[in-house]
Scaffold this motif. Structure first.
Motif, PDB file in Angstrom:
ATOM      1  N   GLN A 171      32.165  43.452  23.666  1.00 14.78           N
ATOM      2  CA  GLN A 171      32.999  44.542  24.147  1.00 14.78           C
ATOM      3  C   GLN A 171      32.693  44.910  25.599  1.00 14.78           C
ATOM      4  N   GLY A 172      31.406  44.935  25.980  1.00 16.85           N
ATOM      5  CA  GLY A 172      31.064  45.290  27.357  1.00 16.85           C
ATOM      6  C   GLY A 172      31.621  44.295  28.357  1.00 16.85           C
ATOM      7  N   THR A 173      31.499  43.017  28.042  1.00 15.59           N
ATOM      8  CA  THR A 173      32.013  41.970  28.932  1.00 15.59           C
ATOM      9  C   THR A 173      33.526  42.075  29.073  1.00 15.59           C
ATOM     10  N   ALA A 174      34.216  42.253  27.934  1.00 12.30           N
ATOM     11  CA  ALA A 174      35.674  42.361  27.970  1.00 12.30           C
ATOM     12  C   ALA A 174      36.109  43.602  28.743  1.00 12.30           C
ATOM     13  N   SER A 175      35.414  44.727  28.536  1.00  8.80           N
ATOM     14  CA  SER A 175      35.752  45.949  29.263  1.00  8.80           C
ATOM     15  C   SER A 175      35.548  45.769  30.768  1.00  8.80           C
ATOM     16  N   GLY A 176      34.505  45.021  31.142  1.00 17.90           N
ATOM     17  CA  GLY A 176      34.273  44.755  32.556  1.00 17.90           C
ATOM     18  C   GLY A 176      35.401  43.970  33.186  1.00 17.90           C
ATOM     19  N   ILE A 177      35.909  42.984  32.455  1.00 13.37           N
ATOM     20  CA  ILE A 177      37.035  42.198  32.971  1.00 13.37           C
ATOM     21  C   ILE A 177      38.262  43.083  33.149  1.00 13.37           C
ATOM     22  N   VAL A 178      38.544  43.920  32.151  1.00 12.01           N
ATOM     23  CA  VAL A 178      39.697  44.818  32.244  1.00 12.01           C
ATOM     24  C   VAL A 178      39.540  45.766  33.429  1.00 12.01           C
ATOM     25  N   ASN A 179      38.367  46.338  33.578  1.00  6.69           N
ATOM     26  CA  ASN A 179      38.142  47.343  34.608  1.00  6.69           C
ATOM     27  C   ASN A 179      38.228  46.771  36.015  1.00  6.69           C
ATOM     28  N   MET A 180      38.043  45.468  36.148  1.00  8.66           N
ATOM     29  CA  MET A 180      38.207  44.830  37.457  1.00  8.66           C
ATOM     30  C   MET A 180      39.641  44.929  37.957  1.00  8.66           C
ATOM     31  N   GLY A 181      40.591  44.964  37.020  1.00  6.46           N
ATOM     32  CA  GLY A 181      41.991  44.858  37.405  1.00  6.46           C
ATOM     33  C   GLY A 181      42.436  45.931  38.374  1.00  6.46           C
ATOM     34  N   GLY A 182      42.367  47.195  37.928  1.00  9.74           N
ATOM     35  CA  GLY A 182      42.870  48.276  38.758  1.00  9.74           C
ATOM     36  C   GLY A 182      42.104  48.447  40.049  1.00  9.74           C
ATOM     37  N   PHE A 183      40.795  48.206  40.019  1.00 11.27           N
ATOM     38  CA  PHE A 183      39.995  48.400  41.224  1.00 11.27           C
ATOM     39  C   PHE A 183      40.219  47.272  42.231  1.00 11.27           C
ATOM     40  N   THR A 184      40.531  46.078  41.737  1.00  9.67           N
ATOM     41  CA  THR A 184      40.907  45.002  42.647  1.00  9.67           C
ATOM     42  C   THR A 184      42.229  45.324  43.334  1.00  9.67           C
ATOM     43  N   ALA A 185      43.188  45.823  42.559  1.00  9.04           N
ATOM     44  CA  ALA A 185      44.477  46.208  43.135  1.00  9.04           C
ATOM     45  C   ALA A 185      44.313  47.361  44.113  1.00  9.04           C
ATOM     46  N   SER A 186      43.479  48.340  43.773  1.00  7.41           N
ATOM     47  CA  SER A 186      43.255  49.482  44.671  1.00  7.41           C
ATOM     48  C   SER A 186      42.623  49.038  45.977  1.00  7.41           C
ATOM     49  N   ASP A 227      34.676  33.235  26.755  1.00  4.08           N
ATOM     50  CA  ASP A 227      35.259  33.618  25.465  1.00  4.08           C
ATOM     51  C   ASP A 227      36.082  34.895  25.591  1.00  4.08           C
ATOM     52  N   ALA A 228      35.579  35.860  26.371  1.00  3.01           N
ATOM     53  CA  ALA A 228      36.329  37.100  26.566  1.00  3.01           C
ATOM     54  C   ALA A 228      37.624  36.834  27.334  1.00  3.01           C
ATOM     55  N   TRP A 229      37.543  36.009  28.363  1.00  2.55           N
ATOM     56  CA  TRP A 229      38.733  35.703  29.178  1.00  2.55           C
ATOM     57  C   TRP A 229      39.760  34.901  28.390  1.00  2.55           C
ATOM     58  N   ARG A 230      39.289  34.074  27.460  1.00  4.79           N
ATOM     59  CA  ARG A 230      40.201  33.232  26.693  1.00  4.79           C
ATOM     60  C   ARG A 230      41.143  34.046  25.806  1.00  4.79           C
ATOM     61  N   GLU A 231      40.723  35.242  25.448  1.00  8.37           N
ATOM     62  CA  GLU A 231      41.556  36.088  24.593  1.00  8.37           C
ATOM     63  C   GLU A 231      42.734  36.648  25.392  1.00  8.37           C
ATOM     64  N   PRO A 232      43.969  36.426  24.949  1.00  8.78           N
ATOM     65  CA  PRO A 232      45.118  36.986  25.672  1.00  8.78           C
ATOM     66  C   PRO A 232      45.062  38.502  25.794  1.00  8.78           C
ATOM     67  N   GLY A 233      44.475  39.172  24.796  1.00  7.63           N
ATOM     68  CA  GLY A 233      44.379  40.625  24.862  1.00  7.63           C
ATOM     69  C   GLY A 233      43.518  41.105  26.010  1.00  7.63           C
ATOM     70  N   THR A 234      42.461  40.360  26.330  1.00 10.36           N
ATOM     71  CA  THR A 234      41.610  40.719  27.471  1.00 10.36           C
ATOM     72  C   THR A 234      42.383  40.590  28.772  1.00 10.36           C
ATOM     73  N   ARG A 235      43.082  39.480  28.916  1.00 10.01           N
ATOM     74  CA  ARG A 235      43.842  39.271  30.162  1.00 10.01           C
ATOM     75  C   ARG A 235      45.002  40.255  30.276  1.00 10.01           C
ATOM     76  N   LEU A 236      45.684  40.527  29.157  1.00 13.44           N
ATOM     77  CA  LEU A 236      46.760  41.510  29.202  1.00 13.44           C
ATOM     78  C   LEU A 236      46.201  42.879  29.585  1.00 13.44           C
ATOM     79  N   GLY A 237      45.047  43.242  28.997  1.00 13.04           N
ATOM     80  CA  GLY A 237      44.424  44.508  29.349  1.00 13.04           C
ATOM     81  C   GLY A 237      44.094  44.605  30.826  1.00 13.04           C
ATOM     82  N   MET A 238      43.603  43.513  31.392  1.00 15.10           N
ATOM     83  CA  MET A 238      43.271  43.510  32.812  1.00 15.10           C
ATOM     84  C   MET A 238      44.510  43.730  33.671  1.00 15.10           C
ATOM     85  N   TRP A 239      45.618  43.073  33.325  1.00 12.63           N
ATOM     86  CA  TRP A 239      46.831  43.206  34.131  1.00 12.63           C
ATOM     87  C   TRP A 239      47.493  44.569  33.936  1.00 12.63           C
ATOM     88  N   VAL A 240      47.380  45.151  32.741  1.00 11.79           N
ATOM     89  CA  VAL A 240      47.871  46.518  32.548  1.00 11.79           C
ATOM     90  C   VAL A 240      47.072  47.476  33.423  1.00 11.79           C
TER      91      VAL A 240
END
Length: 448
Positions: free
Chosen positions: A370-385, A236-249
């Protein structure tokens, strides 16, 4: 929680209503004190996370390793960190911030002690992995504390201040640990720094509370457990475009500065640019100071003008790519000092820009997710790093320490992330407007 809380969760596309809604926590001095303990835990975590950035050359000598093996320290730490983000988000949603923060402090403190006492490369790797596991439990928990103790309209500013204080931990690494390392040696410096974890653990156990009195979240239904619920929560968190956009930002903006501060900035400035370790340390400090200043500006701007999120993120990516390209491609052997200074100032904007990712995910998800969505977002930058740290280490070994080629790997990940931001931004904005309209309609019917 009522629908009114959801309506204010991100302030809306244009900033949202400024009044407190029925279920909004009041904030105040007590909120600042309790939240400050959580931020102190995060501060110590950042100090431990970035300590290798000023000790990279010493670690290479101590453990007799090359560039690829050196980068493995940070890669493993970030691999554990990134891999823990969704589990940690689920734990925070389920158990609350205090329990997760307590476990995190214990793990990263033991990891820092272990790193101090490591006599072998293998033991040091295990210690950094343990440290990364504990570190992974801090920031999402601090975000949850902020959402439980402060009005939702203050979310962007609270998140930026948390990141700002975290960067002060980086400042401790660059200014204090670097000097202590060369004065007292490896074991004494790292073991002494680990005492900070013991101190915040005491404060956490004695004084931290998950929420203010009278604002306890409703108990989770019995159905909110088990593997099926976990899968649904993530989906459900991943399905939201805002979650995915947040992760890529987060993916696109955070990693250049992270790579520079966490490991490769000091070797690049000393070995490729011919600077002394003292001057290189001052430039790393400049990145941290810039981060702290820009964070305050970004937080204020986004809190008042939510529509500024995408322009700020895109302009940060563009400025970072431009200055990185000028530095890497400078025709002379060494880039001029003014260019290195400007590069470090711009890299300071990467951290605050990455926080914008959470401001896309927050209004896209209900409070219990919120915690699940924040976890998905936070994966983004650390995966890139993590990916870039590995690429630079491998390319340095393959090219005989050619930093121009190795540092060019940054552009590949920036291009990938930028394409995803451009693809998702309109879809996320449309979905956020729809949620805002529904929430405002429902808020009208909330009983006084």
């Amino acid at each position: 929680m009522s629908a009114g809380t959801d309506a204010s969760a991100g302030g809306g596309i244009g900033g949202g209503a400024s009044r407190l809604l029925p279920s909004d926590p009041p904030g105040g001095r007590k909120a600042m004190a309790v939240w400050g303990i959580g931020v102190a835990v995060y501060f110590v975590a950042i100090t431990y996370r970035t300590s290798l950035g000023v000790a990279g050359l010493d670690a290479a000598v101590r453990f007799h390793i090359n560039a690829s093996a050196l980068s493995t320290f940070s890669i493993l730490q970030l691999l554990v960190y990134a891999g823990m983000q969704i589990p940690v988000g689920l734990l925070v949603d389920r158990l609350g911030a205090k329990k997760v923060l307590t476990l995190g402090v214990v793990l990263y403190t033991v990891g820092q002690f272990g790193f101090a006492l490591s006599a072998s490369y293998t033991m040091a790797l295990g210690s950094r992995a343990l440290l990364g596991c504990g570190d992974a439990m801090t920031f999402i928990s601090v975000l949850r504390l902020g959402s439980r103790w402060f009005p939702a309209r203050r979310g962007p500013m609270i998140a930026q201040i948390a990141a700002l204080v975290g960067m002060a931990g980086n400042l401790i690494s660059t200014l204090v640990l670097a000097r202590l390392l060369h004065t007292f040696g490896w074991t004494t410096t790292f073991a002494g720094s680990a005492l900070g974890g013991v101190g915040v653990l005491v404060l956490l156990l004695l004084f931290l509370r998950d929420h203010p009195e009278g604002f306890a979240p409703p108990p989770a239904p019995a159905a909110h457990s088990g593997a099926a619920f976990v899968r649904r929560q993530i989906a459900d968190a991943w399905r939201e475009p805002g979650t995915r956009l947040g992760m890529w930002v987060h993916f696109t903006t955070q990693f250049p500065a992270m790579v520079f501060l966490l490991l490769w900035g000091l070797p690049f400035l000393v070995q490729a640019q011919g600077l002394s370790r003292g001057t290189a340390g001052e430039l790393l400090t400049l990145v941290v100071l810039s981060n702290m200043g820009v964070g305050l500006v970004y937080g204020q701007v986004i809190a008042r003008h939510h529509a500024a999120r995408t322009p700020l993120a895109l302009s940060t990516v563009a400025a970072t790519a431009l200055l990185w390209a000028l530095t890497v491609c400078w025709p002379a052997a060494h880039a001029p000092m003014w260019l290195l200074v400007v590069l470090c100032l711009v890299l300071g904007a990467c951290g605050p820009a990455s926080m914008i990712g959470f401001d896309f995910a927050r209004p896209a998800n209900p409070p219990e997710r919120q915690g699940t969505a924040s976890g998905i977002v936070n994966m983004g930058g650390f995966t890139a790093s993590m990916t870039t740290l590995l690429a630079i280490g491998v390319l340095l070994d393959a090219t005989g320490d050619n930093y121009r080629i190795a540092f060019s790997s940054v552009f590949v990940l920036e291009a990938i992330g930028l394409s995803q931001i451009l693809r998702l931004r309109r879809r996320a904005a449309r979905r956020e407007r729809e949620r805002l309209v529904v929430s405002r309609v429902e808020a009208v019917h909330v009983p006084a």
